[in-house]
Scaffold this motif. Structure first.
Motif, PDB file in Angstrom:
ATOM      1  N   THR A   1      -5.196  -4.788   7.466  1.00 17.48           N
ATOM      2  CA  THR A   1      -4.734  -5.074   8.737  1.00 17.48           C
ATOM      3  C   THR A   1      -5.476  -6.286   9.483  1.00 17.48           C
ATOM      4  O   THR A   1      -4.615  -7.168  10.117  1.00 17.48           O
TER       5      THR A   1
ATOM      6  N   LEU B   1       0.849  -1.294  -0.035  1.00 13.44           N
ATOM      7  CA  LEU B   1       0.072  -0.100  -0.123  1.00 13.44           C
ATOM      8  C   LEU B   1       0.824   1.219   0.094  1.00 13.44           C
ATOM      9  O   LEU B   1       2.019   1.294   0.610  1.00 13.44           O
TER      10      LEU B   1
ATOM     11  N   ASP C   1      -1.499   6.046   2.784  1.00 16.25           N
ATOM     12  CA  ASP C   1      -2.828   5.530   3.017  1.00 16.25           C
ATOM     13  C   ASP C   1      -2.926   5.807   4.704  1.00 16.25           C
ATOM     14  O   ASP C   1      -1.873   5.478   5.571  1.00 16.25           O
TER      15      ASP C   1
ATOM     16  N   GLU D   1      -7.749   3.438   6.026  1.00 22.15           N
ATOM     17  CA  GLU D   1      -7.719   3.020   4.653  1.00 22.15           C
ATOM     18  C   GLU D   1      -7.344   1.471   4.648  1.00 22.15           C
ATOM     19  O   GLU D   1      -7.781   0.474   3.991  1.00 22.15           O
ATOM     20  N   ARG D   2      -6.378   1.138   5.611  1.00 17.59           N
ATOM     21  CA  ARG D   2      -5.804   0.025   5.547  1.00 17.59           C
ATOM     22  C   ARG D   2      -6.478  -1.044   6.523  1.00 17.59           C
ATOM     23  O   ARG D   2      -6.104  -2.282   6.748  1.00 17.59           O
TER      24      ARG D   2
END
Ligand code: SF4
Ligand code: SF4
Lengths: 431, 215
Positions: free
Chosen positions: A40, A27, A31, A35-36
Motif C-alpha cells: 500500500t 493479494l 489479507d 499484511e498489505r
C-alpha cells in the motif's frame, strides 16, 4: 502483466523470467491491512506515475528499501554481536557510547555511530605498488555481489525485489561471485600474506560451495521449482491441519538444513570457519592492507552475506514468511520472516561465541569427508521420499523410519570416520 | 557421536549468556568510574600525613619534622624543612613536607620508621596528572589527611595505632603527675621512650629520636 512493451525490451531478462510480477499479482482478499502495508505504501508513492514508469520506480524503491534496511540491520547486528559475545563472557559489552550532545548512554545504542565515525576518520592506506584500481574495486565488488543476493529472497507475501524463475540459481551465482572479490583484494594488495590468505580463502569458499549447493538440490527437487517464491508457497500447507509443512520438518529437510547451515557458516567466513581473516592469528588475511572505510565495507559485505544466507536458509527450509501455526497467520508475513531471520542470526552469534577456530586441514576435511557425502546421500533420501509420496496408512511411519535411517546411518558412520583417533584431550601437566 | 561435544559447548555458552543477566556470581564486571571495587585493607600506594584536628589540618599534623623518614626513604623522595620561629627555635612541625610520588616506590619504609605514627599509606589510586613534575610532587597541604580518613582506609591498623597513642598519652600524663608531686624528682629514666611530643635535640640536623630504628 503490467510491464509495458518498451520496458520489456529494455529489460528482457526481468520481463522474460519474471514469472509473477509482484505488481500484477493480486493479494488474497483475506489479507489484513497490515499484511498489505508495504505494498500500500509503495502504491501511494508510485501510484500516480504513468504505468510505464511505475515498474522502474517500484524497483528503485525496492532497492533503496533493501539497502537501507540491511544497512541498519548491519549496524544493529554489529552491536548485538558484541553485546552477546560480551554476555557470554560475563561482561556487559559496549554500553558507553553516548548519544551525541545528549550524553545519554542508552545501553550503547550509539555504538554503531561511533564505530562509523571512527572508520570514516581513519587513514585510508593503499600500499605502494598496489594495483590501485583493483584495490579500490574489491570491497565495492564484494558489497555489490552481496547486495545482489539479497534481491531474490522473499521477505513476505509478494515482497520480493526480483522474482525470477531461477532465483535460487541467481542467488548462488551472485554469492559465488564474492569469491572473485576476495581474490581481487588479496591480489591487488601486492602483499604475499594477502595473496596467500586470499588463496586459502578461495580454497575454503570453493570447498564449501559444494555442500551448500548440494544441500539445496533436495529442496528444488521436492518443490519442483527454482523460484524462491514458489518454494515458500509449497511450505505453506498444514499437516493434520495445524503442523507446518516446512521442509526442515522432514528427515531430508533436516539433514539438508544442517548441511546448509554449516556450509553457510563457512561461506560467510563466520566463526568457527573464519580462517580467511582470523584476526588473532593472521593479520586479517586478505584484508591486511585495507584500512578505514574500505575495511568497514568488507565487514558490511560479510554481514550482508550472512544475512542473505540466513534469509535463504529461512526461505528454503524454515518456511520463509509462513507462520508456524495457522492461528498465528494474523501476524504479517514480513514480521515472521524478520523473526526467523533474526533468530538464525542469533544462532550464528551464539556459535561464534562458543567454538574455537578450526585448522585449515580440519576445515577442508569436514567439507570433503563429511558434508559433501552427507549431502549426496541426502539427495538419494530425497529421491526416496518423493517416490514414496503416495504411501499412506501404516506405510507412512515406515517411510519416515526408512528416511530417518537413511540420514542417521550415514551421519553416524561418517561422523565416526571423521573423528577417528580423536579422543577427549588429555593434559599431561595441567590439572 | 559427532556433534554431542558441540552441543555441550553451546549449552555452556547459553548458560553464561542467560546467567549473566540474573546471576551476580557470573556477571563480575565492575563498571569502573561509577562503581569501584572495595580495596583490600592492606592495599597501599603512596604515603600521606595524619592530622588529628580536621579543623586545623596543617597545625595538628602528628609529624614533628624529625626527618627520619627523609633519611630512610630508599629512593630519597621525601623533602622536609623544619618550621622555626624568628629566634631559630625549632617548632617541631614541618614547614615543607614534599613527597615526589613519581619517585616513591610504595615500599612503606617511611611508615615503618616513623616513631610518631605520623605518616601512613594511602589508597588513593586515581592520581593521573597532566604535569609530571609539579603535579606529582605532593606538598604538605595535599598530604595532610585526617585520622578519620586513616580509620576508613585501614580500620584495624588505625585502631591499634590509636590504642598505642592513648596508652603513651596516659603514661606521659602519669609521669607528669609524678613529676609534679615530688617536684625535685626527675622523670623515670625509661619514660621518654616513644613519647608523642618527645623533646628531641633542638637542632634538626641530628635528631636522635627516642626510638631510633636500625640505621
Ligand atoms: S619520620 Fe614521621 S615524624 Fe619524622 S619527619 Fe617523617 S613523618 Fe614526620
Ligand atoms: S613509601 Fe618508600 S619510597 Fe615512598 S616515600 Fe615512603 S620510604 Fe620513600
Amino acid at each position: 502483466m503490467s510491464l509495458p512493451g518498451q520496458l520489456s525490451v529494455l529489460f528482457p531478462l526481468a520481463s522474460g523470467l519474471g514469472a509473477s510480477s509482484p505488481l500484477a499479482a493480486v493479494l488474497p482478499a483475506s489479507d489484513s491491512a497490515l499484511e498489505r502495508l508495504p505494498l500500500t505504501l509503495r502504491g501511494l508513492l508510485t501510484g500516480w506515475l504513468p504505468a510505464s514508469w511505475q515498474w522502474l520506480a517500484n524497483s528503485l524503491i525496492a532497492i533503496v528499501v533493501l539497502i537501507v534496511a540491511f544497512a541498519s540491520l548491519f549496524a544493529l547486528l554489529t552491536l548485538a554481536e558484541r553485546k552477546i559475545l560480551g554476555r557470554v563472557q560475563n561482561r556487559p559489552g559496549p554500553n558507553r557510547a553516548p548519544l551525541p550532545f545528549l550524553n545519554l548512554r542508552t545501553y550503547g545504542l550509539a555504538q554503531p555511530v561511533a564505530d562509523g565515525v571512527k572508520m570514516l576518520t581513519k587513514e585510508d592506506i593503499v600500499p605502494d605498488g598496489a594495483d590501485r584500481v583493483l584495490h579500490f574495486l574489491a570491497p565495492i565488488a564484494l558489497l555489490a555481489f552481496s547486495i545482489l543476493t539479497l534481491a531474490v529472497i522473499p521477505y513476505g507475501r509478494l515482497l520480493v525485489a526480483l522474482d525470477l524463475d531461477a532465483s535460487v540459481l541467481f542467488f548462488f551465482a551472485a554469492g559465488a561471485a564474492t569469491e572473485l572479490a576476495v581474490f581481487m583484494a588479496g591480489w591487488a594488495s601486492r602483499n604475499k600474506y594477502s595473496l596467500l590468505a586470499a588463496m586459502r580463502a578461495l580454497a575454503q569458499l570453493i570447498s564449501y560451495e559444494l555442500p551448500l549447493l548440494l544441500s539445496v538440490v533436495p529442496v528444488v527437487l521436492m518443490a519442483g521449482s527454482l523460484s524462491t517464491s514458489v518454494i515458500v508457497e509449497r511450505q505453506g500447507e498444514w499437516w493434520l491441519g495445524f503442523l507446518p509443512r516446512w521442509y526442515v520438518f522432514t528427515p531430508w529437510g533436516l539433514a539438508g538444513f544442517l548441511v546448509f547451515f554449516v556450509a553457510s557458516l563457512a561461506e560467510s567466513n563466520r566463526s568457527p570457519f573464519d580462517l580467511p581473516e582470523a584476526e588473532s592469528e593472521l593479520i586479517a588475511g586478505h584484508l591486511t592492507e585495507y584500512s578505514g572505510f574500505k575495511y568497514a565495507l568488507f565487514f558490511m559485505a560479510e554481514y550482508f552475506g550472512m544475512c542473505a544466507l540466513c534469509g535463504m536458509a529461512v526461505t528454503l527450509f524454515l518456511g520463509g514468511w509462513q507462520a508456524p501455526l495457522p492461528f498465528l497467520s494474523f501476524i504479517p508475513s514480513y514480521l515472521w520472516f524478520a523473526g526467523k531471520l533474526l533468530a538464525l542470526l542469533g544462532v550464528f552469534m551464539w556459535i561464534r561465541a562458543s567454538f574455537p577456530r578450526l585448522r585449515i586441514d580440519q576445515l577442508t576435511r569436514l567439507a570433503w569427508k563429511f558434508l559433501v557425502p552427507l549431502a549426496l546421500i541426502n539427495l538419494g533420501t530425497t529421491a526416496f521420499w518423493s517416490l514414496t509420496a503416495d504411501w499412506a496408512g501404516l506405510l507412512q511411519p515406515l517411510r519416515w523410519l526408512i528416511a530417518a535411517g537413511l540420514i542417521a546411518g550415514p551421519f553416524l558412520l561418517l561422523g565416526r570416520n571423521l573423528s577417528k583417533g580423536l579422543g577427549p584431550r588429555t593434559y599431561r601437566y595441567a590439572a | 557421536m559427532l556433534g554431542t561435544g558441540l552441543l555441550q559447548g553451546l549449552a555452556v555458552t547459553a548458560k553464561n549468556l542467560v546467567g549473566s543477566f540474573h546471576d551476580p556470581e557470573r556477571y563480575v564486571t565492575m563498571e569502573y568510574p561509577e562503581v569501584k571495587t572495595k580495596l583490600p585493607e592492606n592495599y597501599r600506594n603512596f604515603p600521606f600525613l595524619v592530622h588529628d584536628d580536621p579543623k586545623d589540618p596543617l597545625g595538628s599534623l602528628r609529624c614533628v619534622a624529625c626527618t627520619i623518614c627523609e633519611t630512610e626513604c630508599p629512593p630519597q623522595c621525601i623533602y622536609i624543612v623544619m618550621d622555626r620561629d624568628e629566634k631559630g627555635k625549632a617548632l617541631k612541625r614541618p614547614k615543607v613536607f614534599d613527597i615526589d610520588i613519581s619517585v616513591c616506590m610504595s615500599c612503606q619504609i617511611c611508615v615503618e620508621v616513623c616513631p610518631f605514627d605520623a605518616i601512613k599509606m594511602d589508597q588513593h589510586y586515581e592520581i593521573a596528572e597532566t604535569n609530571r613534575f609539579q603535579g606529582l610532587l605532593l606538598s604538605r597541604e595535599q598530604l595532610s589527611k585526617s585520622n578519620a580518613y586513616y580509620h576508613q582506609l585501614h580500620p584495624t591498623e588505625a585502631a591499634a595505632v590509636d590504642a598505642l597513642l592513648a596508652e603513651q598519652k596516659a603514661k606521659q600524663a602519669a609521669a607528669k603527675a609524678a613529676k609534679a608531686a615530688p617536684a625535685a624528682k626527675p622523670p623515670a629514666p625509661a619514660a621518654p621512650a616513644a613519647n608523642p611530643p618527645p623533646p628531641p635535640a633542638p637542632s634538626a640536623e641530628a635528631p636522635k629520636p627516642p626510638t631510633p630504628p636500625a640505621p
